[in-house]
Design an enzyme around this catalytic site. Structure first.
Site, PDB file in Angstrom:
ATOM      1  N   TRP A 145     -41.121   3.008 -21.219  1.00  0.00           N
ATOM      2  CA  TRP A 145     -40.210   3.982 -21.818  1.00  0.00           C
ATOM      3  C   TRP A 145     -39.394   3.225 -22.863  1.00  0.00           C
ATOM      4  O   TRP A 145     -38.888   2.132 -22.584  1.00  0.00           O
ATOM      5  CB  TRP A 145     -39.296   4.561 -20.739  1.00  0.00           C
ATOM      6  CG  TRP A 145     -38.226   5.471 -21.263  1.00  0.00           C
ATOM      7  CD1 TRP A 145     -38.426   6.565 -22.059  1.00  0.00           C
ATOM      8  CD2 TRP A 145     -36.818   5.390 -21.033  1.00  0.00           C
ATOM      9  NE1 TRP A 145     -37.217   7.167 -22.318  1.00  0.00           N
ATOM     10  CE2 TRP A 145     -36.215   6.458 -21.706  1.00  0.00           C
ATOM     11  CE3 TRP A 145     -36.001   4.511 -20.317  1.00  0.00           C
ATOM     12  CZ2 TRP A 145     -34.845   6.677 -21.698  1.00  0.00           C
ATOM     13  CZ3 TRP A 145     -34.640   4.732 -20.303  1.00  0.00           C
ATOM     14  CH2 TRP A 145     -34.070   5.808 -20.983  1.00  0.00           C
TER      15      TRP A 145
ATOM     16  N   ASP B 275     -35.862   2.771 -11.551  1.00  0.00           N
ATOM     17  CA  ASP B 275     -35.352   3.817 -12.432  1.00  0.00           C
ATOM     18  C   ASP B 275     -36.069   5.113 -12.068  1.00  0.00           C
ATOM     19  O   ASP B 275     -37.269   5.262 -12.292  1.00  0.00           O
ATOM     20  CB  ASP B 275     -35.631   3.451 -13.903  1.00  0.00           C
ATOM     21  CG  ASP B 275     -35.054   4.496 -14.843  1.00  0.00           C
ATOM     22  OD1 ASP B 275     -34.310   5.370 -14.383  1.00  0.00           O
ATOM     23  OD2 ASP B 275     -35.343   4.422 -16.057  1.00  0.00           O
TER      24      ASP B 275
ATOM     25  N   LYS C 143     -34.056  15.965 -15.787  1.00  0.00           N
ATOM     26  CA  LYS C 143     -35.304  16.714 -15.599  1.00  0.00           C
ATOM     27  C   LYS C 143     -35.238  17.587 -14.356  1.00  0.00           C
ATOM     28  O   LYS C 143     -35.596  18.755 -14.412  1.00  0.00           O
ATOM     29  CB  LYS C 143     -36.502  15.774 -15.453  1.00  0.00           C
ATOM     30  CG  LYS C 143     -36.417  14.487 -16.217  1.00  0.00           C
ATOM     31  CD  LYS C 143     -36.759  14.632 -17.665  1.00  0.00           C
ATOM     32  CE  LYS C 143     -36.489  13.303 -18.355  1.00  0.00           C
ATOM     33  NZ  LYS C 143     -36.774  13.262 -19.730  1.00  0.00           N
TER      34      LYS C 143
END
Ligand code: LMR
Length: 425
Positions: free
Chosen positions: A155, A236, A272
Site C-alpha cells: 500500500w 495494519d 471501509k
C-alpha cells in the site's frame, strides 16, 4: 512619521534587494500527484458515459453510489437527538468507551491481553494516523532495530509513513507473479534474513493491494520464524469484517499472535467497514507483556498525540462507539458488513465468469481466490494505460482493481476491455 529622502532611498533599496533574492522555496521539488487520489480526480473530469473507477478502495453500491451504512444512519440519528452531547474537546487519547471497544473488536472479547489488562489503545486519524503514531512511537522508544519491512507490492502509504519518521524501509516479497498468489517461501526467507528485532508490517486480512492472505498454517509458520528472530509484528487492519464478512475470521492472525505471547501493535481503520471514509476514525492498540508496560506506553501515546493533533475528532468515533457498544446495532452492523463483502464476492465471480466466457488468454482463478476490496490482476502498466485511454477505465498502474467499483451493469464492459488489452497490448 515623515522620513528623510535618504531614509526613503534606503527603504526602496531594501525592497529591491528583497525582490532580487531567490525565494526560500525555490529548491522545493514538485512532488508527483498521489497515485490513487489523482486517479479519482481524473475519473471525475472524464465525461465518457462508460467510464469506470476501479482505482480507489471505496465501497460502491451496484448503482455505483457511495454507501452510507443503514446502521450508521441510525447512530447519526441517535447522536443528533442526544441533548447531552456537546462539542468539547475529547480526551487526548480518545474516549475509552471507543478505544477499548475497538481493541476488543480486533483482539477478541476473550483475549488474554484484554483480560489481563496488558493493552493500551489510542484513537487515531484513521488507519494512516494509527500507522503514523505507531511508527513515531517505535522510532522513539524501540531500540532493537531501525529497520521496517513492508510487503512488495505494498500500500503506497506504508513506505512514506515509516521512512518519513526515520526508519530504513525494506521490502519482503509477497506476490508471486507466476502463481498469482502468495510468495510464501520468499516471505519466510526475508524473515530469516532480517536483522534481529526488525519490524514487520503485516496485513492480517485482505492484503492491499493483492487481496492475497496467508492461510492459517502459513501464519503459524510466519509467527514461528518471527519468534525465533525476535521480530516485531506491526499489524495494519483496514478491512476487518470486510474481507470475509466475518469479524472474527478476519482478525484471526492478530489473535493468534497474541495467543502466542507476542508483543505487538495493531492499527485499525473504520473507513471501509463502517463506510466512514471522511470521518477518519481509527485506532492504535498495543499489546504488551504486563499492564504496567502498557500504562507507560499509553502515557507516551498521549504525549505524542498532544503534539500531533492535540485531541482526536469526535464525530466518526462517536458513531463507531455507539454501534460497537449496543447489542442490537452491533448485530445490524454485521448484516451491513455481510452485504458489502458479499457484493464484492459476487462481482469477483461475475468478472471471472465473463473472462472465462470470452476465453481471455491466461488463468483468472486468482480473481475469485483473492479476498477483500482488491484484486491484483497481473495486468501490465501498459495494459492499464490502454484501459484508461481507450476504455475510460481507471485503475492503479500496478494492475490493482478495486472490486467495489465493479457492478452488474459495468462488469461485461470491464471484462471485454480487459480481454482486448490482454490480447493486443
Ligand atoms: C486504497 O488503497 O485505495 C485506499 O486504502 C485509499 C488509500 O488511502 O490509499
Amino acid at each position: 512619521m515623515s522620513r528623510s529622502p535618504s531614509q526613503r532611498l534606503n527603504q526602496i533599496n531594501h525592497h529591491l534587494t528583497n525582490m532580487t533574492h531567490a525565494s526560500v522555496f525555490q529548491e522545493v521539488p514538485q512532488a508527483p500527484p498521489d497515485a490513487i487520489f489523482h486517479l479519482t480526480a481524473t475519473y471525475k473530469s472524464d465525461t465518457d458515459p462508460n467510464k469506470i473507477n476501479i482505482g480507489v478502495g471505496a465501497f460502491r453500491t451496484d448503482d455505483m453510489k457511495p454507501y452510507v451504512l443503514p446502521v450508521v444512519k441510525k447512530a447519526k440519528t441517535l447522536l443528533f437527538n442526544d441533548e447531552s452531547l456537546d462539542h468539547e474537546y475529547q480526551p487526548i487519547a480518545g474516549q475509552p468507551s471507543y478505544t477499548h471497544a475497538a481493541a476488543r473488536l480486533i483482539l477478541g472479547e476473550d483475549s488474554p491481553a484484554i483480560k489481563e489488562g496488558r493493552f493500551a489503545a489510542v484513537q487515531t486519524i484513521s488507519g494512516t494516523g494509527a500507522n503514523h503514531t505507531g511508527a513515531l512511537f517505535l522510532q522513539q522508544f524501540y531500540k532493537k532495530s531501525k529497520k521496517c519491512y513492508i510487503s512488495n507490492p505494498t500500500w503506497a502509504n506504508h513506505r512514506s509513513i515509516f521512512s518519513l519518521v526515520g526508519f530504513e524501509v525494506e521490502e519482503y516479497p509477497y506476490w508471486n507473479p507466476e502463481t498469482r498468489g502468495l510468495d510464501y517461501e520468499g516471505l519466510l526467507q526475508s524473515l530469516r534474513d532480517a536483522p534481529e528485532g526488525s519490524i514487520f508490517l503485516l496485513h492480517p486480512c485482505a492484503h492491499n493491494p493483492t487481496g492475497v492472505d496467508p492461510t492459517h498454517d502459513q501464519w503459524k509458520g510466519i509467527a514461528q520464524l518471527m519468534r525465533e528472530k525476535n521480530l516485531f509484528p506491526f499489524f495494519d487492519c483496514a478491512y476487518q469484517g470486510f474481507a470475509s464478512g466475518d469479524l472474527d475470521n478476519d482478525a484471526w492472525a492478530v489473535r493468534y499472535f497474541v495467543e502466542q505471547g507476542f508483543e505487538l501493535f495493531v492499527c485499525q481503520s473504520f473507513a471501509k467497514n463502517f463506510g466512514l471514509y471522511g470521518e477518519r476514525a481509527g485506532n492504535l492498540t498495543i499489546v504488551a507483556k504486563t499492564s504496567e508496560d502498557a500504562k507507560r506506553v499509553f502515557s507516551q501515546f498521549e504525549k505524542l498525540q498532544r503534539s500531533e493533533i492535540s485531541n482526536p475528532p469526535a464525530f466518526g468515533a462517536r458513531i463507531v462507539d455507539i454501534v460497537l457498544n449496543d447489542e442490537a446495532l452491533y448485530a445490524e452492523w454485521k448484516d451491513n458488513l455481510k452485504y458489502m463483502s458479499h457484493r464484492i464476492i459476487e462481482m469477483r465471480h461475475a468478472l471471472y465468469n465473463h473472462l472465462i466466457e470470452l476465453k481471455t488468454p491466461g488463468t483468472w482463478n486468482h480473481i475469485t481466490d483473492q479476498i477483500g476490496m482488491f484484486s491484483f490482476t497481473g495486468l501490465s502498466p501498459q495494459q492499464v494505460q490502454v484501459l484508461k485511454e481507450k476504455y475510460h477505465i481507471y485503475m492503479t498502474g500496478n494492475g490493482r482493481i478495486s472490486m467495489a467499483g465493479v457492478s452488474t451493469k459495468n462488469v461485461a464492459y470491464l471484462a471485454k476491455s480487459i480481454d482486448d488489452v490482454v490480447r493486443n497490448v
